[in-house]
Scaffold this motif. Sequence first.
Motif, PDB file in Angstrom:
ATOM      1  N   LEU A  14       0.841  -1.191   0.000  1.00  0.00           N
ATOM      2  CA  LEU A  14       0.000   0.000   0.000  1.00  0.00           C
ATOM      3  C   LEU A  14       0.880   1.247   0.000  1.00  0.00           C
ATOM      4  O   LEU A  14       1.800   1.360   0.810  1.00  0.00           O
ATOM      5  CB  LEU A  14      -0.911   0.018   1.228  1.00  0.00           C
ATOM      6  CG  LEU A  14      -1.790  -1.210   1.487  1.00  0.00           C
ATOM      7  CD1 LEU A  14      -2.774  -0.917   2.606  1.00  0.00           C
ATOM      8  CD2 LEU A  14      -2.531  -1.633   0.226  1.00  0.00           C
ATOM      9  N   THR A  69       0.809   5.470   0.208  1.00  0.00           N
ATOM     10  CA  THR A  69      -0.010   6.625   0.565  1.00  0.00           C
ATOM     11  C   THR A  69       0.599   7.947   0.101  1.00  0.00           C
ATOM     12  O   THR A  69       0.032   8.999   0.363  1.00  0.00           O
ATOM     13  CB  THR A  69      -0.211   6.684   2.092  1.00  0.00           C
ATOM     14  OG1 THR A  69       1.075   6.734   2.715  1.00  0.00           O
ATOM     15  CG2 THR A  69      -0.981   5.474   2.587  1.00  0.00           C
ATOM     16  N   ALA A  99      -1.187  -1.015  -4.482  1.00  0.00           N
ATOM     17  CA  ALA A  99      -2.397  -0.215  -4.272  1.00  0.00           C
ATOM     18  C   ALA A  99      -2.002   1.218  -3.981  1.00  0.00           C
ATOM     19  O   ALA A  99      -1.139   1.476  -3.145  1.00  0.00           O
ATOM     20  CB  ALA A  99      -3.227  -0.786  -3.120  1.00  0.00           C
ATOM     21  N   SER A 100      -2.640   2.159  -4.677  1.00  0.00           N
ATOM     22  CA  SER A 100      -2.314   3.574  -4.574  1.00  0.00           C
ATOM     23  C   SER A 100      -3.443   4.348  -3.905  1.00  0.00           C
ATOM     24  O   SER A 100      -4.626   4.083  -4.141  1.00  0.00           O
ATOM     25  CB  SER A 100      -2.064   4.147  -5.978  1.00  0.00           C
ATOM     26  OG  SER A 100      -2.132   5.547  -5.988  1.00  0.00           O
ATOM     27  N   ILE A 101      -3.077   5.358  -3.111  1.00  0.00           N
ATOM     28  CA  ILE A 101      -4.071   6.155  -2.409  1.00  0.00           C
ATOM     29  C   ILE A 101      -4.759   7.165  -3.318  1.00  0.00           C
ATOM     30  O   ILE A 101      -5.852   7.644  -3.005  1.00  0.00           O
ATOM     31  CB  ILE A 101      -3.422   6.879  -1.209  1.00  0.00           C
ATOM     32  CG1 ILE A 101      -4.481   7.350  -0.215  1.00  0.00           C
ATOM     33  CG2 ILE A 101      -2.554   8.044  -1.684  1.00  0.00           C
ATOM     34  CD1 ILE A 101      -3.916   7.863   1.092  1.00  0.00           C
ATOM     35  N   THR A 128       0.019   9.652  -6.227  1.00  0.00           N
ATOM     36  CA  THR A 128       0.785   8.446  -5.912  1.00  0.00           C
ATOM     37  C   THR A 128       0.843   7.519  -7.119  1.00  0.00           C
ATOM     38  O   THR A 128       1.876   6.902  -7.406  1.00  0.00           O
ATOM     39  CB  THR A 128       0.160   7.730  -4.696  1.00  0.00           C
ATOM     40  OG1 THR A 128       0.109   8.642  -3.596  1.00  0.00           O
ATOM     41  CG2 THR A 128       0.953   6.510  -4.299  1.00  0.00           C
ATOM     42  N   THR A 129      -0.263   7.427  -7.837  1.00  0.00           N
ATOM     43  CA  THR A 129      -0.277   6.625  -9.067  1.00  0.00           C
ATOM     44  C   THR A 129       0.710   7.174 -10.087  1.00  0.00           C
ATOM     45  O   THR A 129       1.418   6.421 -10.766  1.00  0.00           O
ATOM     46  CB  THR A 129      -1.690   6.600  -9.660  1.00  0.00           C
ATOM     47  OG1 THR A 129      -2.566   5.920  -8.745  1.00  0.00           O
ATOM     48  CG2 THR A 129      -1.728   5.883 -10.995  1.00  0.00           C
ATOM     49  N   GLU A 147      -6.492   1.794  -7.355  1.00  0.00           N
ATOM     50  CA  GLU A 147      -6.377   3.181  -6.909  1.00  0.00           C
ATOM     51  C   GLU A 147      -7.623   3.511  -6.109  1.00  0.00           C
ATOM     52  O   GLU A 147      -8.739   3.270  -6.569  1.00  0.00           O
ATOM     53  CB  GLU A 147      -6.237   4.150  -8.081  1.00  0.00           C
ATOM     54  CG  GLU A 147      -6.093   5.593  -7.619  1.00  0.00           C
ATOM     55  CD  GLU A 147      -5.973   6.579  -8.777  1.00  0.00           C
ATOM     56  OE1 GLU A 147      -4.928   6.557  -9.450  1.00  0.00           O
ATOM     57  OE2 GLU A 147      -6.932   7.355  -9.002  1.00  0.00           O
ATOM     58  N   ALA A 148      -7.430   4.040  -4.907  1.00  0.00           N
ATOM     59  CA  ALA A 148      -8.562   4.293  -4.010  1.00  0.00           C
ATOM     60  C   ALA A 148      -9.437   5.433  -4.540  1.00  0.00           C
ATOM     61  O   ALA A 148      -8.915   6.505  -4.858  1.00  0.00           O
ATOM     62  CB  ALA A 148      -8.062   4.643  -2.620  1.00  0.00           C
ATOM     63  N   HIS A 157      -9.391   9.345  -1.416  1.00  0.00           N
ATOM     64  CA  HIS A 157      -7.944   9.472  -1.281  1.00  0.00           C
ATOM     65  C   HIS A 157      -7.513   9.692   0.159  1.00  0.00           C
ATOM     66  O   HIS A 157      -6.902  10.703   0.516  1.00  0.00           O
ATOM     67  CB  HIS A 157      -7.445  10.609  -2.182  1.00  0.00           C
ATOM     68  CG  HIS A 157      -7.975  10.543  -3.581  1.00  0.00           C
ATOM     69  ND1 HIS A 157      -8.096   9.349  -4.276  1.00  0.00           N
ATOM     70  CD2 HIS A 157      -8.445  11.512  -4.416  1.00  0.00           C
ATOM     71  CE1 HIS A 157      -8.603   9.598  -5.480  1.00  0.00           C
ATOM     72  NE2 HIS A 157      -8.838  10.895  -5.581  1.00  0.00           N
ATOM     73  N   LEU A 159      -8.089   3.850   1.165  1.00  0.00           N
ATOM     74  CA  LEU A 159      -7.181   2.885   0.544  1.00  0.00           C
ATOM     75  C   LEU A 159      -7.431   1.482   1.086  1.00  0.00           C
ATOM     76  O   LEU A 159      -7.482   0.502   0.318  1.00  0.00           O
ATOM     77  CB  LEU A 159      -5.737   3.315   0.798  1.00  0.00           C
ATOM     78  CG  LEU A 159      -4.632   2.421   0.248  1.00  0.00           C
ATOM     79  CD1 LEU A 159      -4.766   2.221  -1.253  1.00  0.00           C
ATOM     80  CD2 LEU A 159      -3.266   3.008   0.592  1.00  0.00           C
TER      81      LEU A 159
END
Length: 500
Positions: free
Chosen positions: A434, A436, A461-463, A467-468, A481-482, A485, A490
């Motif tokens: 993860l 953040t 996994a991106s917040i 971040t992506t 991707e959450a 955010h 997330l």
Amino acid sequence: MKGARHLPRPGRVWLIGAGPGDPGLMTARSLEVIAQADVILADKLIPPTALDGARSDAEVIDVGKLGGGPQVPQEETHRLLLEHALAGRSVARVKGGDPFVFGRGGEEAQLCREHGIPFEVVPGVTAGIAASAYAGIPVTHRDLSSAVAFVTGHENPERPESRIDWPALAAFPGTLVFYMGVKALPRIAEQLVAGGRAASEPAAVVQSGTLPSQRVVTGTLADIAARAKEAGVRPPSITVVGPVAGLTEEIGWLGRGPLAGVSVVVTRARPQASGMAATLRDLGARVVEAPAIRIEPVDVTLPDLASFDTLVVTSPNGAHRLFEELRAAGLDARALAGMRIATVGPGSANALRSHGIEPDLVPGRAVGEALAEALSGLDVQRALVARAEEAREVVPDALKAAGAEVEKLVLYRTVPEPLADRDRDAALGADWALFTSGSAVRSFTAAVGVDAIRESSLKLASIGPVTTEALHAAGLDPDVEAPEHTPSGLVSALVERVGG
């Protein structure tokens, strides 16, 4: 007497039990005394965060012993303890588990007494109780066992004969818990059965109890040794023998929930990682803490806050650091009165709310571009941007382009945190990582290697979008991707993906 030589008064020694591995099981007293020590003599099997609160100038010496691995002789530990304590230093002798339960703490206490060194024992949670509990095995049970015996499975190799009375132990009317007995498991089971213990009696081996890598192997005295060997069980492990060992399938609780069996790497800085790690554990995940960054405060002088009409907070860390500086200056939230307060996303907004401030402007997307767009329609004359040293320039540039006067208040910087080899290996062997922040992406990829991430089965996994973008810059694509955010968003996105 003239010319007399004055020797330093002995320091103080703390014999500290740091528990079986889960940092949450360390006692308040253990953390308190570690923070005071001049010198720390530390075992290997202590929680990875056990020394985080140590003084920056404390001398940390590894005197660890690891089953099947390199050993620091006990005589060397004794020498170091005496050397530093007799020189007047305070010494924290930090052990896994409890210092008086197969921890040789008794010998070290006798050494201190012999040389007139004041000492204190700080008990810890011992593995025989904690690892059993984490595996769903109560060492006593009203209907099944009214007594428990803790036994070493690794006796002094210098003794020609065992000091364990095996027939008496086999006849013991209760639960048996063996420490350090993985290699000796065939002999232990054989001796207990030969002494009259039923071959069909339940037995369980718990490896790395309370840690993310905890494993439980169950069987009976007749086959537990073979099952443990087949499963590749290694130290540190305990073995539980008795009817209570059969309860693990019924009341085992670790790893239950929507993320049961899923290993998750948390890459946040340690102070922020603990909350997310606790949430993930509550959901059943096996958490691997691999903090790739550290938050380092920057010395600042607060400007005249009354001269600004707008305050922009770009991150949760920025919000918390701002209030640290306010408190240091003898101020509180009232110093922000009259300002329009804007944040980059809900995470920063929640951080401000924790300090009693309700932001005026929170864009739906947690990116600087969204905040810049929201601010563009407002009359901003003079703005203060509270931020990290390496933050993006999107918001300041947009405000300047709109004619505002902008001052940046740099409150902290993110510093890469090197990972130990075992942490790197654990992270690459996990199911999910993860992220953040973009800085966490950059530091983590530098620490473990982009190629190693690609070659592993680690999912990312991106917040949020920023971040992506950092993952894309590293040549990686997030699997999730959450939509919201925030750290909780997330985690929710991960639960939805795993559950789906």
